[in-house]
Scaffold this active site. Structure first.
Site, mmCIF file in Angstrom:
data_model
loop_
_atom_site.group_PDB
_atom_site.id
_atom_site.type_symbol
_atom_site.label_atom_id
_atom_site.label_comp_id
_atom_site.label_asym_id
_atom_site.label_seq_id
_atom_site.Cartn_x
_atom_site.Cartn_y
_atom_site.Cartn_z
ATOM 1 N N TRP A 55 -8.637 0.303 1.853
ATOM 2 C CA TRP A 55 -8.316 -0.556 0.705
ATOM 3 C C TRP A 55 -9.484 -1.504 0.436
ATOM 4 O O TRP A 55 -9.842 -1.753 -0.704
ATOM 5 C CB TRP A 55 -7.036 -1.359 0.975
ATOM 6 C CG TRP A 55 -5.757 -0.601 0.739
ATOM 7 C CD1 TRP A 55 -5.559 0.753 0.886
ATOM 8 C CD2 TRP A 55 -4.505 -1.143 0.308
ATOM 9 N NE1 TRP A 55 -4.261 1.077 0.584
ATOM 10 C CE2 TRP A 55 -3.580 -0.064 0.230
ATOM 11 C CE3 TRP A 55 -4.049 -2.414 -0.005
ATOM 12 C CZ2 TRP A 55 -2.248 -0.245 -0.164
ATOM 13 C CZ3 TRP A 55 -2.720 -2.597 -0.398
ATOM 14 C CH2 TRP A 55 -1.829 -1.516 -0.478
ATOM 15 N N ASP A 74 -7.477 -8.322 9.990
ATOM 16 C CA ASP A 74 -6.632 -7.363 10.707
ATOM 17 C C ASP A 74 -6.689 -7.675 12.209
ATOM 18 O O ASP A 74 -7.646 -8.288 12.699
ATOM 19 C CB ASP A 74 -7.108 -5.919 10.480
ATOM 20 C CG ASP A 74 -5.998 -4.900 10.763
ATOM 21 O OD1 ASP A 74 -5.424 -4.356 9.790
ATOM 22 O OD2 ASP A 74 -5.666 -4.663 11.947
ATOM 23 N N ASP A 115 -1.319 -4.076 2.970
ATOM 24 C CA ASP A 115 -0.733 -2.810 3.438
ATOM 25 C C ASP A 115 -0.288 -3.031 4.889
ATOM 26 O O ASP A 115 -0.202 -2.084 5.665
ATOM 27 C CB ASP A 115 -1.858 -1.758 3.346
ATOM 28 C CG ASP A 115 -1.380 -0.338 3.480
ATOM 29 O OD1 ASP A 115 -0.201 -0.072 3.210
ATOM 30 O OD2 ASP A 115 -2.213 0.513 3.863
ATOM 31 N N LYS A 155 3.252 -4.395 1.269
ATOM 32 C CA LYS A 155 4.077 -3.266 1.742
ATOM 33 C C LYS A 155 5.262 -3.772 2.548
ATOM 34 O O LYS A 155 5.142 -4.746 3.295
ATOM 35 C CB LYS A 155 3.226 -2.363 2.629
ATOM 36 C CG LYS A 155 4.051 -1.248 3.283
ATOM 37 C CD LYS A 155 3.222 -0.086 3.698
ATOM 38 C CE LYS A 155 2.551 -0.290 5.034
ATOM 39 N NZ LYS A 155 1.692 0.870 5.331
HETATM 40 C C1 LIG Z 1 -1.388 0.881 7.456
HETATM 41 S S1 LIG Z 1 -2.592 -0.103 8.257
HETATM 42 C C2 LIG Z 1 -3.585 -0.658 6.919
HETATM 43 C C3 LIG Z 1 -4.483 0.403 6.338
HETATM 44 C C4 LIG Z 1 -5.513 -0.156 5.358
HETATM 45 N N1 LIG Z 1 -4.870 -0.632 4.136
HETATM 46 C C5 LIG Z 1 -6.540 0.872 4.959
HETATM 47 O O1 LIG Z 1 -6.463 1.363 3.827
HETATM 48 O O2 LIG Z 1 -7.436 1.175 5.768
HETATM 49 C C6 LIG Z 1 -1.693 -1.547 8.693
HETATM 50 C C7 LIG Z 1 -2.518 -2.584 9.413
HETATM 51 O O3 LIG Z 1 -1.771 -3.796 9.567
HETATM 52 C C8 LIG Z 1 -2.344 -4.462 10.689
HETATM 53 N N2 LIG Z 1 -1.532 -5.594 11.148
HETATM 54 C C9 LIG Z 1 -0.279 -5.575 11.652
HETATM 55 N N3 LIG Z 1 0.122 -6.823 11.989
HETATM 56 C C10 LIG Z 1 -0.899 -7.667 11.658
HETATM 57 C C11 LIG Z 1 -1.100 -9.073 11.767
HETATM 58 N N4 LIG Z 1 -0.154 -9.876 12.277
HETATM 59 N N5 LIG Z 1 -2.278 -9.596 11.351
HETATM 60 C C12 LIG Z 1 -3.249 -8.779 10.852
HETATM 61 N N6 LIG Z 1 -3.115 -7.444 10.726
HETATM 62 C C13 LIG Z 1 -1.961 -6.882 11.130
HETATM 63 C C14 LIG Z 1 -2.470 -3.338 11.715
HETATM 64 O O4 LIG Z 1 -3.381 -3.681 12.738
HETATM 65 C C15 LIG Z 1 -2.937 -2.176 10.842
HETATM 66 O O5 LIG Z 1 -4.328 -1.993 10.888
#
Ligand SMILES: C[S@@+](CC[C@H](N)C(=O)[O-])C[C@H]1O[C@@H](n2cnc3c(N)ncnc32)[C@H](O)[C@@H]1O
Length: 201
Positions: A55, A74, A115, A155
């Site tokens: 993204w 992230d 996301d 999301k």
């Molecule tokens: C589906 S992936 C995102 C993919 C990204 N949009 C892409 O296109 O490459 C969801 C992400 O949310 C992150 N995540 C989950 N909890 C989080 C938090 N509390 N703070 C930051 N990131 C978090 C995860 O580490 C993961 O990399």
């Protein structure tokens, strides 16, 4: 013969690889942007849950046309080499005190894209409630650090609390729409909540 979401998902994976994106989720943002026109060149964008970085890279290349800035956060580092010049990346929990203060320093934002997703356990009610918690934190961040007239996409896994999230967003935005991109897998229960044109508070 009809094409299933699974077939389309596979073709998205191949296309992402060919176009240099680390994940096929990029095509969900493409559909969201084509439908709602969230981001324009020159905007200041916060990407919450940005890794591996599809993204972020799509926003840099296509939506901002390399003009503007992206703050990407992230738990894991971005898998982009090089990191585009519009991007400042933070690694850590987006909702922790430390990271939050960095996000505030770099705001306010024209657009927040998220996301974000929990590590899934395979237990639908646990996964859903964790996703709702993350989405509610992003919406709260938007209530404080998204500019008036700004846009949000976040999301959430479908289940119990999404109605409350939509209600909260309706109090903040002129228009709110749930949206399921075709690029989502058939068996995925994710949905994106889009908030357009943040109201004065
Ligand atoms: C589906 S992936 C995102 C993919 C990204 N949009 C892409 O296109 O490459 C969801 C992400 O949310 C992150 N995540 C989950 N909890 C989080 C938090 N509390 N703070 C930051 N990131 C978090 C995860 O580490 C993961 O990399």
């Amino acid at each position: 013969m009809a094409t299933s979401r699974r077939d389309r998902a596979d073709s998205y994976t191949k296309r992402a690889h060919k176009e240099g994106y680390p994940a096929r989720s990029v095509y969900k943002l493409e559909e969201i942007q084509n439908t709602f026109k969230l981001v324009k060149p020159g905007d200041s964008v916060l990407d919450v849950g940005a890794a591996p970085g599809s993204w972020t890279l799509f926003t840099h290349r296509v939506l901002l046309k390399e003009q503007g800035k992206i703050i990407a956060v992230d738990l894991n580092p971005l898998n982009l080499n090089p990191i585009p010049h519009t991007v400042t990346a933070f690694v850590g929990d987006a909702f922790s005190k430390d990271i939050r203060s960095k996000l505030v320093e770099n705001g306010p934002y024209d657009v927040i894209i998220s996301d974000v997703a929990p590590m899934t356990m395979g237990n639908r009610s646990v996964d859903t409630s964790r996703s709702e918690y993350l989405a509610s934190q992003v919406i709260y961040l938007a209530s404080e650090h998204l500019k008036v007239h700004g846009n949000l996409v976040v999301k959430v896994f479908q289940g119990g609390g999404q109605v409350e999230l939509i209600q909260t967003m309706r109090s903040m935005f002129a228009k709110v729409k749930p949206f399921k991109p075709k690029a989502c897998r058939d068996d995925s229960f994710e949905i994106y909540l889009v908030g357009l044109d943040k109201k004065e508070s």
